[in-house]
Every structure is written in structure tokens, then in C-alpha cells.
Design a protein around this motif. Structure first.
Motif, PDB file in Angstrom:
ATOM      1  N   GLU A 186     -66.822   5.533  -8.139  1.00  0.00           N
ATOM      2  CA  GLU A 186     -67.511   4.767  -8.991  1.00  0.00           C
ATOM      3  C   GLU A 186     -67.175   3.565  -9.176  1.00  0.00           C
ATOM      4  OE1 GLU A 186     -67.996   7.269 -12.215  1.00  0.00           O
ATOM      5  OE2 GLU A 186     -69.689   8.293 -11.493  1.00  0.00           O
ATOM      6  N   LEU A 187     -67.702   2.626  -9.214  1.00  0.00           N
ATOM      7  CA  LEU A 187     -67.364   0.919  -9.422  1.00  0.00           C
ATOM      8  C   LEU A 187     -68.031   0.606 -10.823  1.00  0.00           C
ATOM      9  CD1 LEU A 187     -65.559  -1.056  -8.264  1.00  0.00           C
ATOM     10  CD2 LEU A 187     -67.892  -1.955  -7.016  1.00  0.00           C
ATOM     11  N   GLU A 188     -67.222   0.038 -11.808  1.00  0.00           N
ATOM     12  CA  GLU A 188     -67.851  -0.425 -13.038  1.00  0.00           C
ATOM     13  C   GLU A 188     -68.013  -1.759 -13.026  1.00  0.00           C
ATOM     14  OE1 GLU A 188     -65.840  -0.058 -16.898  1.00  0.00           O
ATOM     15  OE2 GLU A 188     -67.248   1.662 -17.052  1.00  0.00           O
ATOM     16  N   LEU A 189     -69.276  -2.350 -13.072  1.00  0.00           N
ATOM     17  CA  LEU A 189     -69.380  -3.905 -12.979  1.00  0.00           C
ATOM     18  C   LEU A 189     -69.714  -4.364 -14.368  1.00  0.00           C
ATOM     19  CD1 LEU A 189     -71.859  -4.434  -9.909  1.00  0.00           C
ATOM     20  CD2 LEU A 189     -69.497  -5.003 -10.029  1.00  0.00           C
ATOM     21  N   THR A 190     -68.826  -5.296 -14.813  1.00  0.00           N
ATOM     22  CA  THR A 190     -68.893  -6.142 -15.849  1.00  0.00           C
ATOM     23  C   THR A 190     -69.318  -7.555 -15.793  1.00  0.00           C
ATOM     24  OG1 THR A 190     -67.326  -4.650 -16.824  1.00  0.00           O
ATOM     25  CG2 THR A 190     -67.621  -6.572 -18.035  1.00  0.00           C
ATOM     26  N   GLN A 191     -70.074  -7.937 -16.605  1.00  0.00           N
ATOM     27  CA  GLN A 191     -70.579  -9.538 -16.556  1.00  0.00           C
ATOM     28  C   GLN A 191     -69.353 -10.218 -16.765  1.00  0.00           C
ATOM     29  OE1 GLN A 191     -74.424 -10.875 -18.206  1.00  0.00           O
ATOM     30  NE2 GLN A 191     -73.638 -12.683 -18.718  1.00  0.00           N
ATOM     31  N   ILE A 192     -69.104 -11.591 -16.086  1.00  0.00           N
ATOM     32  CA  ILE A 192     -68.047 -12.328 -16.425  1.00  0.00           C
ATOM     33  C   ILE A 192     -68.498 -13.605 -17.272  1.00  0.00           C
ATOM     34  CG2 ILE A 192     -66.522 -13.731 -15.246  1.00  0.00           C
ATOM     35  CD1 ILE A 192     -66.644 -12.293 -12.683  1.00  0.00           C
ATOM     36  N   ASP A 193     -67.978 -13.901 -18.548  1.00  0.00           N
ATOM     37  CA  ASP A 193     -68.351 -14.983 -19.336  1.00  0.00           C
ATOM     38  C   ASP A 193     -67.906 -16.391 -18.569  1.00  0.00           C
ATOM     39  OD1 ASP A 193     -69.639 -13.641 -21.231  1.00  0.00           O
ATOM     40  OD2 ASP A 193     -67.756 -13.088 -22.078  1.00  0.00           O
ATOM     41  N   SER A 194     -66.925 -16.232 -17.745  1.00  0.00           N
ATOM     42  CA  SER A 194     -66.624 -17.501 -17.110  1.00  0.00           C
ATOM     43  C   SER A 194     -67.453 -18.569 -16.411  1.00  0.00           C
ATOM     44  CB  SER A 194     -65.285 -17.259 -15.998  1.00  0.00           C
ATOM     45  OG  SER A 194     -65.070 -18.358 -15.221  1.00  0.00           O
ATOM     46  N   LYS A 195     -67.533 -19.665 -16.677  1.00  0.00           N
ATOM     47  CA  LYS A 195     -68.239 -20.941 -16.291  1.00  0.00           C
ATOM     48  C   LYS A 195     -68.382 -20.879 -14.883  1.00  0.00           C
ATOM     49  CE  LYS A 195     -68.417 -23.665 -20.564  1.00  0.00           C
ATOM     50  NZ  LYS A 195     -68.140 -25.062 -21.178  1.00  0.00           N
ATOM     51  N   GLU A 196     -67.207 -20.447 -14.238  1.00  0.00           N
ATOM     52  CA  GLU A 196     -67.013 -20.574 -12.783  1.00  0.00           C
ATOM     53  C   GLU A 196     -68.184 -19.761 -12.014  1.00  0.00           C
ATOM     54  OE1 GLU A 196     -63.628 -19.405  -9.308  1.00  0.00           O
ATOM     55  OE2 GLU A 196     -63.135 -19.018 -11.470  1.00  0.00           O
ATOM     56  N   TYR A 197     -68.661 -18.966 -12.515  1.00  0.00           N
ATOM     57  CA  TYR A 197     -69.581 -18.102 -11.909  1.00  0.00           C
ATOM     58  C   TYR A 197     -71.093 -18.060 -12.421  1.00  0.00           C
ATOM     59  CZ  TYR A 197     -65.281 -16.127 -10.027  1.00  0.00           C
ATOM     60  OH  TYR A 197     -63.927 -15.919  -9.453  1.00  0.00           O
ATOM     61  N   LYS A 198     -71.049 -19.096 -13.226  1.00  0.00           N
ATOM     62  CA  LYS A 198     -72.635 -19.384 -13.846  1.00  0.00           C
ATOM     63  C   LYS A 198     -73.132 -20.660 -13.268  1.00  0.00           C
ATOM     64  CE  LYS A 198     -71.509 -17.070 -18.243  1.00  0.00           C
ATOM     65  NZ  LYS A 198     -71.581 -17.433 -19.720  1.00  0.00           N
ATOM     66  N   PHE A 199     -74.235 -20.587 -12.752  1.00  0.00           N
ATOM     67  CA  PHE A 199     -75.256 -21.619 -12.214  1.00  0.00           C
ATOM     68  C   PHE A 199     -76.560 -21.659 -12.431  1.00  0.00           C
ATOM     69  CE2 PHE A 199     -77.297 -23.948  -8.804  1.00  0.00           C
ATOM     70  CZ  PHE A 199     -76.645 -25.388  -8.981  1.00  0.00           C
ATOM     71  N   HIS A 240     -79.630 -19.900 -13.379  1.00  0.00           N
ATOM     72  CA  HIS A 240     -79.691 -18.580 -13.671  1.00  0.00           C
ATOM     73  C   HIS A 240     -78.865 -17.558 -13.107  1.00  0.00           C
ATOM     74  CE1 HIS A 240     -82.452 -19.339 -10.656  1.00  0.00           C
ATOM     75  NE2 HIS A 240     -82.640 -18.456 -10.602  1.00  0.00           N
ATOM     76  N   PHE A 241     -77.781 -17.884 -12.347  1.00  0.00           N
ATOM     77  CA  PHE A 241     -76.894 -16.959 -11.827  1.00  0.00           C
ATOM     78  C   PHE A 241     -75.778 -16.756 -12.474  1.00  0.00           C
ATOM     79  CE2 PHE A 241     -79.255 -19.271  -8.406  1.00  0.00           C
ATOM     80  CZ  PHE A 241     -79.766 -18.291  -7.628  1.00  0.00           C
ATOM     81  N   LYS A 242     -75.286 -15.674 -12.548  1.00  0.00           N
ATOM     82  CA  LYS A 242     -73.991 -15.107 -13.381  1.00  0.00           C
ATOM     83  C   LYS A 242     -73.012 -14.271 -12.440  1.00  0.00           C
ATOM     84  CE  LYS A 242     -77.477 -13.761 -17.127  1.00  0.00           C
ATOM     85  NZ  LYS A 242     -78.611 -14.228 -15.905  1.00  0.00           N
ATOM     86  N   GLY A 243     -71.900 -14.230 -12.915  1.00  0.00           N
ATOM     87  CA  GLY A 243     -70.748 -13.605 -12.177  1.00  0.00           C
ATOM     88  C   GLY A 243     -70.783 -12.024 -13.026  1.00  0.00           C
ATOM     89  N   PHE A 244     -70.187 -11.110 -11.989  1.00  0.00           N
ATOM     90  CA  PHE A 244     -69.982  -9.597 -12.315  1.00  0.00           C
ATOM     91  C   PHE A 244     -68.708  -9.389 -11.575  1.00  0.00           C
ATOM     92  CE2 PHE A 244     -74.639 -10.704 -12.741  1.00  0.00           C
ATOM     93  CZ  PHE A 244     -74.843  -9.790 -13.972  1.00  0.00           C
ATOM     94  N   GLU A 245     -68.078  -8.480 -12.082  1.00  0.00           N
ATOM     95  CA  GLU A 245     -66.720  -8.040 -11.613  1.00  0.00           C
ATOM     96  C   GLU A 245     -66.404  -6.631 -11.619  1.00  0.00           C
ATOM     97  OE1 GLU A 245     -63.517  -9.987 -13.542  1.00  0.00           O
ATOM     98  OE2 GLU A 245     -63.888  -9.443 -15.474  1.00  0.00           O
ATOM     99  N   ALA A 246     -65.455  -6.278 -11.126  1.00  0.00           N
ATOM    100  CA  ALA A 246     -65.003  -4.574 -11.173  1.00  0.00           C
ATOM    101  C   ALA A 246     -63.645  -4.831 -10.729  1.00  0.00           C
ATOM    102  CB  ALA A 246     -66.008  -3.724 -10.572  1.00  0.00           C
ATOM    103  N   LYS A 247     -62.873  -3.941 -11.380  1.00  0.00           N
ATOM    104  CA  LYS A 247     -61.397  -3.711 -10.954  1.00  0.00           C
ATOM    105  C   LYS A 247     -61.068  -2.235 -10.689  1.00  0.00           C
ATOM    106  CE  LYS A 247     -59.617  -7.703 -13.496  1.00  0.00           C
ATOM    107  NZ  LYS A 247     -58.441  -8.287 -14.337  1.00  0.00           N
ATOM    108  N   ILE A 248     -60.571  -1.994  -9.420  1.00  0.00           N
ATOM    109  CA  ILE A 248     -60.423  -0.490  -9.233  1.00  0.00           C
ATOM    110  C   ILE A 248     -58.953  -0.592  -8.366  1.00  0.00           C
ATOM    111  CG2 ILE A 248     -61.561  -0.961  -6.968  1.00  0.00           C
ATOM    112  CD1 ILE A 248     -62.233   2.063  -7.234  1.00  0.00           C
ATOM    113  N   GLU A 249     -58.210   0.653  -8.856  1.00  0.00           N
ATOM    114  CA  GLU A 249     -56.919   1.041  -8.280  1.00  0.00           C
ATOM    115  C   GLU A 249     -57.352   2.258  -7.252  1.00  0.00           C
ATOM    116  OE1 GLU A 249     -54.504   1.663 -11.262  1.00  0.00           O
ATOM    117  OE2 GLU A 249     -54.337  -0.351 -12.176  1.00  0.00           O
ATOM    118  N   MET A 250     -56.509   2.001  -6.053  1.00  0.00           N
ATOM    119  CA  MET A 250     -56.382   3.053  -5.204  1.00  0.00           C
ATOM    120  C   MET A 250     -54.994   3.463  -4.431  1.00  0.00           C
ATOM    121  SD  MET A 250     -59.770   2.280  -2.757  1.00  0.00           S
ATOM    122  CE  MET A 250     -59.197   0.512  -2.469  1.00  0.00           C
TER     123      MET A 250
END
Length: 343
Positions: free
Chosen positions: A32-45, A47-57
Motif C-alpha cells: 500500500e502506498l499513501e499519497l499526500t498532496q504537496i503544498d510546495s509551489k514547486e509542483y503547482k502550475f 490547476h496541477f498539483k503535486g502528490f507524494e508518498a514515502k515508503i521503506e523497504m
């Protein structure tokens, strides 16, 4: 807009592999991968937004001899592990119009997996868009209209020293640091750096600058083979038997302990201190060297050549166009000397 969080299933294309990791479901090879919206302006353009997830294996290396990994867009760092395990920290970033689009991209195209196949560990981190059916589902890069969409996985991979590393990186910067592993590295795009790595090394670099720093210091019996297609090549503090085949781009060499052989098609070569024999086959570009503690062999088609400080002999098998200048030579010079200028 508040951050939106969702859970989605990322299929791992490791059918038949045994996954030795509690984070994986061994029954269906999914996680399972949990996606969260990123507030950073780097990924906003627009109506596009950024989404991220972090996982350890992680994966035990018991019974393993090799780690084979393939990575796509994203920064990759490979460093040592003392835990007896391969440890992976992955940071997934996807830009999309909305959460649903990000979920679609991850579900359809993301391959992110760590598994075991016989005595080989396999790590996959790549977006595979060959299955793409509807171009409208793809994403505009928030950094500009005419660049690639932001879909990347940044990796930090920790590996024990007794594994052979077979690394294929398609895009993004790649760093190998503080390792004691034999390795084969294929890098197709982006900056590549090896820092404090000891082992037999085979490196193919298609595009982007390549830098080796403090490699095989004290391990002059090791072999370093480099095939470079384009970009600056920097070798600082490298030991061993070194062979460099360079198609295009300048070469900067400093503090080499071991034999050095360069086959160069185009670009300048600057050398400062080689303790060992030096052989060069150069088609085009100048060669500037100060201090070679060994024998020198030159096959040159065009470009000026300057040597200052050679403790043994120089043999010039072929001397094309350009000036040849030699000073502070302790041994003999022989061969094709028609353009020799002794200083």
C-alpha cells in the motif's frame, strides 16, 4: 485546499519472487502506498498539483550474492549498510490535476519493488509508460509546458559490502558513496558520481558529467573500466588499473595511483600527477600533463601535446598535427618526433 490523503495499491511486477519483507503481502506481491498532496509551489502550475508518498523497504541478504537494480527519473543515492539487510527509502512524487489522476498514474505505471530471485536481490523503481493508452491522462510538468511531467522516485539505497552491484539508471543524478563493493553501473542520463568507492568497477555513462573521487585509494590491484559517451569526465584520487574510453567531452585527471589508459575521440585532456604508466590514443584535442611517474605512450592524430615532468620514457607511436612540447624528462623519448619541441 487541505491536503488530501488516500491509499492505493501499487502492483509489483515480481511474479514468482519471494519477498522477505513484512511491508509486503507475500500472497499477492502488493503493498500500500499513501499519497499526500504537496503544498510546495514547486509542483503547482495552473490547476496541477503535486502528490507524494514515502515508503521503506528492506530485504535480508542471507544467501544473496548480487543486487540488481533499475531506476528511472529521480535522484538515487547508494551507500553502505551494516545491518545485514538491503534498506530502501523511496520518495515518490507525481504531479497531476487531482488526486484521482495521481492515483491512476501510480496504479497504471509505477513499478516499485524489492524482492529476491535465487541468489539475486532485485530492486525496481520506475514509471513504465509503455502501457499508456490515453495521453489525456498524462500530466503537464509544473516547471513548464515543454518539459517532461514530474513523475519521479528519489531513492536512498543501503547495501552490505559483500554484494555485487548491478545498477541501471535511466534518468536523474546517481551517487555511489563510501562503498566496498564490486559494481557494474549503466547510467543513461544525468550526473554520475562515485565517491570513496573501492572495488572492481565497470561504468557506462551515456550522457551527463561523470566524476570519480577517492576511488580505490590503496587498492591499486583493482580494475576501473569506463565507457563515456559525452560530458565532462573527472578522475580525482583514483587508484587501480584504469581504462577510459571517451567519445566526446573533456577529461580532467588528478592524483592517479596505478596505470592509466585513455582512448579519446574528442575533447581536451588535462593531467596532474599519475603514479604509474600512462598510455593515450587521442584523435582530437590537446593533451596537457604535469608529472607522470612512469612510462608514457602516445598515439595522437591532432591537437597540441604538452608534457612537464616524466620520470621514465616517452614513446610516440604516431604524431599527427599540432605542437609537441616536452620538458623535465628524466628518461628517453623515441618514436615519431617530427614535431618535437624540447623545452
Amino acid at each position: 485546499m487541505k491536503n488530501a490523503t488516500t491509499t492505493l495499491v501499487v502492483l509489483f511486477f515480481l511474479i514468482g519472487y519471494t519477498i522477505n519483507n513484512a511491508a509486503f503481502s507475500q500472497a499477492d506481491n502488493t503493498t500500500e502506498l499513501e499519497l499526500t498532496q504537496i503544498d510546495s509551489k514547486e509542483y503547482k502550475f495552473l490547476h496541477f498539483k503535486g502528490f507524494e508518498a514515502k515508503i521503506e523497504m528492506e530485504l535480508s541478504v542471507e544467501g544473496l550474492k548480487e543486487l540488481k537494480m533499475e531506476s528511472g527519473a529521480g535522484k538515487v543515492i547508494i551507500e553502505p549498510s551494516n545491518s545485514g539487510k538491503i534498506e530502501v527509502n523511496a520518495h515518490v512524487i507525481i504531479s497531476a490535476k487531482n488526486q484521482r489522476k495521481a492515483e491512476f498514474i501510480a496504479k497504471e505505471h509505477l513499478q516499485l519493488s524489492l524482492g529476491r530471485h535465487g541468489n539475486m536481490a532485485m530492486l525496481m523503481s520506475i514509471f513504465d509508460f509503455e502501457k499508456r493508452k490515453n495521453v489525456k491522462e498524462q500530466v503537464v510538468n509544473p516547471e513548464g509546458f515543454f518539459t517532461s511531467p514530474v513523475r519521479k522516485v528519489d531513492l536512498v539505497v543501503k547495501v552490505p559490502s559483500d554484494l555485487f552491484l548491478s545498477v541501471t539508471d535511466h534518468s536523474g543524478d546517481l551517487f555511489l558513496q563510501k562503498l566496498n563493493n564490486d559494481a557494474k553501473v549503466n547510467d543513461y542520463s544525468g550526473y554520475l558520481e562515485l565517491n570513496e568507492v573501492n572495488g572492481d568497477l565497470s561504468i557506462y555513462d551515456s550522457s551527463g558529467d561523470l566524476k570519480l573521487v577517492n576511488v580505490n585509494k590503496g587498492y591499486i590491484q583493482n580494475r576501473v573500466k569506463i565507457d563515456d559517451n559525452s560530458g565532462l569526465v573527472t578522475l580525482h584520487g583514483v587508484g587501480g588499473n584504469i581504462f577510459l574510453n571517451d567519445a566526446s567531452g573533456d577529461i580532467e585527471v588528478k592524483n592517479i595511483h596505478g596505470s592509466l589508459e585513455i582512448d579519446d575521440t574528442s575533447g581536451a585532456i588535462w593531467i596532474s600527477k599519475v603514479v604509474g604508466d600512462f598510455k593515450v590514443d587521442d584523435t582530437s584535442g590537446e593533451i596537457v600533463s604535469n608529472y607522470i611517474d612512469g612510462n608514457v605512450t602516445i598515439d595522437d592524430t591532432s591537437g597540441d601535446i604538452y608534457f612537464d615532468g616524466v620520470t621514465k620514457n616517452i614513446y610516440i607511436s604516431s604524431n599527427g598535427s599540432g605542437q609537441l612540447s616536452v620538458k623535465n624528462l628524466e628518461g628517453r623519448i623515441s618514436g615519431d618526433l617530427k614535431r618535437l619541441n624540447r623545452l
